[in-house]
Design an enzyme around this catalytic site. Structure first.
Site, PDB file in Angstrom:
ATOM      1  N   SER A  49     -22.148  42.976  36.417  1.00 50.94           N
ATOM      2  CA  SER A  49     -22.288  41.559  36.757  1.00 50.94           C
ATOM      3  C   SER A  49     -22.341  41.319  38.252  1.00 50.94           C
ATOM      4  CB  SER A  49     -21.137  40.761  36.136  1.00 50.94           C
ATOM      5  OG  SER A  49     -21.237  40.753  34.742  1.00 50.94           O
ATOM      6  N   THR A  87     -19.715  36.794  39.058  1.00 49.89           N
ATOM      7  CA  THR A  87     -20.847  35.868  39.109  1.00 49.89           C
ATOM      8  C   THR A  87     -20.612  34.699  40.051  1.00 49.89           C
ATOM      9  OG1 THR A  87     -21.551  36.542  36.908  1.00 49.89           O
ATOM     10  CG2 THR A  87     -22.383  34.436  37.719  1.00 49.89           C
ATOM     11  N   GLU A 111     -21.352  29.119  34.502  1.00 46.49           N
ATOM     12  CA  GLU A 111     -21.327  30.440  33.865  1.00 46.49           C
ATOM     13  C   GLU A 111     -20.386  30.461  32.673  1.00 46.49           C
ATOM     14  OE1 GLU A 111     -19.932  35.073  34.518  1.00 46.49           O
ATOM     15  OE2 GLU A 111     -18.862  33.404  35.432  1.00 46.49           O
TER      16      GLU A 111
END
Length: 349
Positions: free
Chosen positions: A62, A115, A234
């Site tokens: 990620s 993220t 997210e």
């Protein structure tokens, strides 16, 4: 909603499903609505595919995937918004903020996780969450909502993990942030706002607050600011459930993510100036629908408990959406977003 082709996007909402692949979409849709159902995001008018490989490898973590999505540059797995030499890479969120725009980050994970961190922090090791927390407070961004309270809180307080004794919540207040820790405090329009709703990640498909509730609060506040804005939303639970090979949890998380997509599309349909993009950062779990499945019984197979390297889906709605059709690299996605926001992506903050 109908697609408005052409035109300029004043605002961009990027919704990232961590671990979201095509098989996850299909399985969650069937699990929730049956084989003939559709998720909201699947009804968006523009569809693309995104290649996700990081620098020097074929399967992204990620951190590297988010770096590419945020900065338009590939990096090695394990790094956040720095290149392979450790030099910081500027995100378009940082560039927009420097140009007077508003920026928000919303996640069901920790705000210091890979993220969200890639849009406002720069570290060589993604585990340096204490440093990421400091950089996010110093970023000057307008809104941060999610988990991760432990990285903002000294060890002297319950749940705190900071060994340096600093209370970043107090430091944020001194910088003018409103700091909240309960879902009911999301009402209002004050900015900047820092919301820390759990010591670590929020539970999968959390309802206190839900991702949709955080998304709606963020959208309303940023829209009311009167400035152009970028908002990251997210969901991390799709990935966590994939690692654990839990179909029900993955489907619940994806449908909760889909509700947040609906909130973004509602705003975009109303103002005609907001581009909504929905994308996975990578797929997780090597998921497939088993031939033993029937119309009434979904059977899946998990081929892995890790990430996989196939392209991930992208859906788009709003002005400029047509630019995101077809197969593209995740770095191309970032450069297109930067162009729509009217900001440059150079290699340094």
């Amino acid at each position: 909603p109908a697609l408005a082709l052409g035109g300029a996007a004043a605002n961009v909402v990027l919704l990232v499903g961590d671990g979201l692949g095509l098989a996850q979409l299909a399985a969650a849709r069937i699990h929730a609505y049956g084989p003939d159902g559709r998720l909201r995001l699947e009804r968006l008018p523009v569809l693309g595919l995104v290649a996700t490989h990081p620098a020097g490898a074929l399967v992204a973590k990620s951190d590297a995937a988010a770096t590419a999505l945020a900065t338009g540059e590939k990096t090695a797995n394990g790094r956040i918004a720095v290149d392979r030499q450790g030099r910081p890479l500027r995100s378009y969120a940082e560039a927009l903020h420097a140009a007077g725009g508003a920026v928000g980050l919303v996640t069901t994970s920790s705000l210091t996780d890979a993220t969200p961190a890639a849009f406002g922090a720069h570290v060589e090791r993604r585990g340096d969450e204490a440093q990421i927390a400091e950089q996010l407070v110093e970023s000057g961004f307008d809104l941060l909502l999610g988990g991760g309270r432990a990285a903002f809180t000294p060890r002297s307080e319950p749940g705190g993990e900071r060994s340096d004794g600093r209370d970043l919540r107090a430091e944020a207040r001194a910088r003018g942030w409103r700091v909240i820790e309960r879902a009911e405090e999301l009402a209002g329009d004050e900015l900047p706002l820092l919301g820390l709703f759990a010591d670590g990640k929020l539970p999968i498909a959390s309802t206190d607050p839900s991702l949709e509730r955080m998304a709606r609060a963020a959208l309303a506040r940023l829209a009311a600011s009167g400035r152009r804005f970028f908002l990251l939303i997210e969901d991390e639970g799709i990935d966590s459930a994939g690692h654990a090979r839990r179909l029900g949890a993955m489907a619940s998380s994806l449908t909760a993510f889909d509700a947040a997509v609906g909130a973004a599309v509602e705003l975009a349909a109303g103002d005609g100036r907001t581009l909504v993009l929905v994308v996975g950062d990578h797929a997780t779990g090597a998921l497939s629908i088993d031939p033993a499945s029937t119309a009434d019984q979904l059977v899946v197979r998990w081929g892995s408990d890790g990430h996989t390297g196939e392209p991930v889906p992208l859906f788009a709605y709003g002005p400029g959406a047509e630019r995101f059709a077809g197969l593209q690299d995740n770095t191309e996605l970032a450069r297109k977003i930067a162009g729509l926001l009217g900001v440059g992506l150079d290699a340094r903050p």
